[in-house]
Design a protein around this motif. Structure first.
Motif, PDB file in Angstrom:
ATOM      1  N   SER A   5       0.832  -1.195   0.000  1.00 31.37           N
ATOM      2  CA  SER A   5       0.000   0.000   0.000  1.00 31.37           C
ATOM      3  C   SER A   5       0.871   1.252   0.000  1.00 31.37           C
ATOM      4  O   SER A   5       1.807   1.376   0.785  1.00 31.37           O
ATOM      5  N   GLY A   6       0.557   2.176  -0.911  1.00 29.44           N
ATOM      6  CA  GLY A   6       1.188   3.489  -0.926  1.00 29.44           C
ATOM      7  C   GLY A   6       2.593   3.553  -1.472  1.00 29.44           C
ATOM      8  O   GLY A   6       3.104   2.622  -2.080  1.00 29.44           O
ATOM      9  N   ARG A   7       3.220   4.686  -1.212  1.00 23.72           N
ATOM     10  CA  ARG A   7       4.542   5.007  -1.750  1.00 23.72           C
ATOM     11  C   ARG A   7       5.627   4.174  -1.078  1.00 23.72           C
ATOM     12  O   ARG A   7       5.434   3.685   0.027  1.00 23.72           O
ATOM     13  N   PRO A   8       6.767   4.041  -1.741  1.00 30.66           N
ATOM     14  CA  PRO A   8       7.881   3.310  -1.122  1.00 30.66           C
ATOM     15  C   PRO A   8       8.431   4.092   0.078  1.00 30.66           C
ATOM     16  O   PRO A   8       8.520   5.319   0.033  1.00 30.66           O
ATOM     17  N   GLN A   9       8.772   3.386   1.115  1.00 30.05           N
ATOM     18  CA  GLN A   9       9.348   4.052   2.286  1.00 30.05           C
ATOM     19  C   GLN A   9      10.759   4.543   2.001  1.00 30.05           C
ATOM     20  O   GLN A   9      11.156   5.598   2.453  1.00 30.05           O
ATOM     21  N   ASN A  10      11.510   3.758   1.253  1.00 28.93           N
ATOM     22  CA  ASN A  10      12.871   4.143   0.888  1.00 28.93           C
ATOM     23  C   ASN A  10      12.853   4.610  -0.570  1.00 28.93           C
ATOM     24  O   ASN A  10      12.554   3.834  -1.469  1.00 28.93           O
ATOM     25  N   THR A  11      13.159   5.874  -0.787  1.00 28.93           N
ATOM     26  CA  THR A  11      13.112   6.424  -2.148  1.00 28.93           C
ATOM     27  C   THR A  11      14.492   6.495  -2.803  1.00 28.93           C
ATOM     28  O   THR A  11      14.622   7.028  -3.899  1.00 28.93           O
ATOM     29  N   GLU A  12      15.495   5.951  -2.142  1.00 31.77           N
ATOM     30  CA  GLU A  12      16.844   5.954  -2.702  1.00 31.77           C
ATOM     31  C   GLU A  12      16.853   5.196  -4.038  1.00 31.77           C
ATOM     32  O   GLU A  12      16.303   4.108  -4.156  1.00 31.77           O
ATOM     33  N   GLY A  29      -5.381  12.782  -1.951  1.00 32.75           N
ATOM     34  CA  GLY A  29      -6.035  11.774  -1.114  1.00 32.75           C
ATOM     35  C   GLY A  29      -6.392  10.484  -1.826  1.00 32.75           C
ATOM     36  O   GLY A  29      -7.407   9.872  -1.514  1.00 32.75           O
ATOM     37  N   ILE A  30      -5.557  10.049  -2.761  1.00 27.53           N
ATOM     38  CA  ILE A  30      -5.827   8.811  -3.499  1.00 27.53           C
ATOM     39  C   ILE A  30      -5.180   7.631  -2.788  1.00 27.53           C
ATOM     40  O   ILE A  30      -3.991   7.656  -2.471  1.00 27.53           O
ATOM     41  N   HIS A  31      -5.956   6.592  -2.546  1.00 26.95           N
ATOM     42  CA  HIS A  31      -5.404   5.336  -2.033  1.00 26.95           C
ATOM     43  C   HIS A  31      -4.939   4.529  -3.246  1.00 26.95           C
ATOM     44  O   HIS A  31      -5.666   4.385  -4.232  1.00 26.95           O
ATOM     45  N   ILE A 155      -5.205   1.541  -8.854  1.00 32.97           N
ATOM     46  CA  ILE A 155      -6.001   2.678  -8.411  1.00 32.97           C
ATOM     47  C   ILE A 155      -7.454   2.377  -8.755  1.00 32.97           C
ATOM     48  O   ILE A 155      -7.743   1.840  -9.827  1.00 32.97           O
ATOM     49  N   SER A 156      -8.368   2.749  -7.885  1.00 33.67           N
ATOM     50  CA  SER A 156      -9.774   2.485  -8.199  1.00 33.67           C
ATOM     51  C   SER A 156     -10.184   3.315  -9.415  1.00 33.67           C
ATOM     52  O   SER A 156      -9.761   4.466  -9.577  1.00 33.67           O
ATOM     53  N   THR A 157     -10.988   2.717 -10.256  1.00 29.41           N
ATOM     54  CA  THR A 157     -11.478   3.403 -11.451  1.00 29.41           C
ATOM     55  C   THR A 157     -12.270   4.642 -11.040  1.00 29.41           C
ATOM     56  O   THR A 157     -12.169   5.687 -11.680  1.00 29.41           O
ATOM     57  N   LYS A 158     -13.000   4.535  -9.951  1.00 30.67           N
ATOM     58  CA  LYS A 158     -13.782   5.674  -9.462  1.00 30.67           C
ATOM     59  C   LYS A 158     -12.860   6.837  -9.087  1.00 30.67           C
ATOM     60  O   LYS A 158     -13.116   7.982  -9.459  1.00 30.67           O
ATOM     61  N   ASP A 159     -11.776   6.562  -8.376  1.00 34.75           N
ATOM     62  CA  ASP A 159     -10.820   7.622  -8.038  1.00 34.75           C
ATOM     63  C   ASP A 159     -10.189   8.213  -9.293  1.00 34.75           C
ATOM     64  O   ASP A 159      -9.946   9.420  -9.365  1.00 34.75           O
ATOM     65  N   MET A 160      -9.919   7.345 -10.261  1.00 34.84           N
ATOM     66  CA  MET A 160      -9.310   7.832 -11.505  1.00 34.84           C
ATOM     67  C   MET A 160     -10.248   8.823 -12.203  1.00 34.84           C
ATOM     68  O   MET A 160      -9.829   9.902 -12.607  1.00 34.84           O
TER      69      MET A 160
END
Length: 178
Positions: A5-12, A29-31, A155-160
């Protein structure tokens, strides 16, 4: 490969355009869920990723007219075949072809193999018209790259349709491809 879920914690080692994509999604606010993988340059290379995402993997085609004055980003299901004649009449443009990679980089800050609707966040001058095959919108989720082809997002189609596209300020034209 693992769905997280979400972005990578380590962005190196990650490119700025990928991080900007996560910043954009987080700011509205997109999941989203993400899977990291080896470079996926073709829709065929995305088949294993598709199984993990459980989403409609979009084929993203960057097109232009013969004069190279009108540019299009076409989202279509990965399992459909693309024929320019099926699209040309619907958008009143004859002689469509694949646009040069330098235009993709100039307008969307992405390279071939990394095309994504999320690249439109970089097209502040609205040089690129968004085209969406209506079948893309039938699934619960859409799969796309975060402007780099070593990760894929669900990504949910609805959010898109309700959040991301309006925020991109690129009004889509729905098309029907056989």
């Amino acid at each position: 490969m693992e769905l997280v879920s979400g972005r990578p914690q380590n962005t190196e080692g990650r490119l700025g355009k990928e991080i900007r994509t996560y910043d954009f999604l987080d700011s509205i606010g997109i999941h989203y869920e993400r899977v990291d993988h080896k470079p996926a340059m073709t829709i065929e290379a995305c088949e294993e990723v598709d199984k993990i995402l459980g989403a409609v993997i979009c084929k993203n085609l960057f097109l232009c007219n013969r004069q190279e004055t009108d540019f299009y980003l076409l989202l279509m299901p990965g399992d459909k075949k693309f024929k320019t004649k099926d699209l040309s009449d619907q958008i009143n443009s004859s002689r469509l072809s694949f646009a040069k990679p330098e235009y993709m980089e100039q307008f969307l800050d992405i390279t071939p193999g990394s095309a994504s609707i999320l690249g439109l966040m970089n097209d502040r001058d609205n040089r690129v018209q968004l085209l969406i095959d209506e079948d893309v919108l039938k699934g619960e989720y859409i799969g796309c790259h975060p402007c780099i082809n070593t990760s894929s997002l669900r990504i949910s189609t609805k959010d898109m349709t309700e959040k991301i596209i309006p925020e991109l300020k690129h009004n889509p034209k729905l098309v029907r491809l056989p």
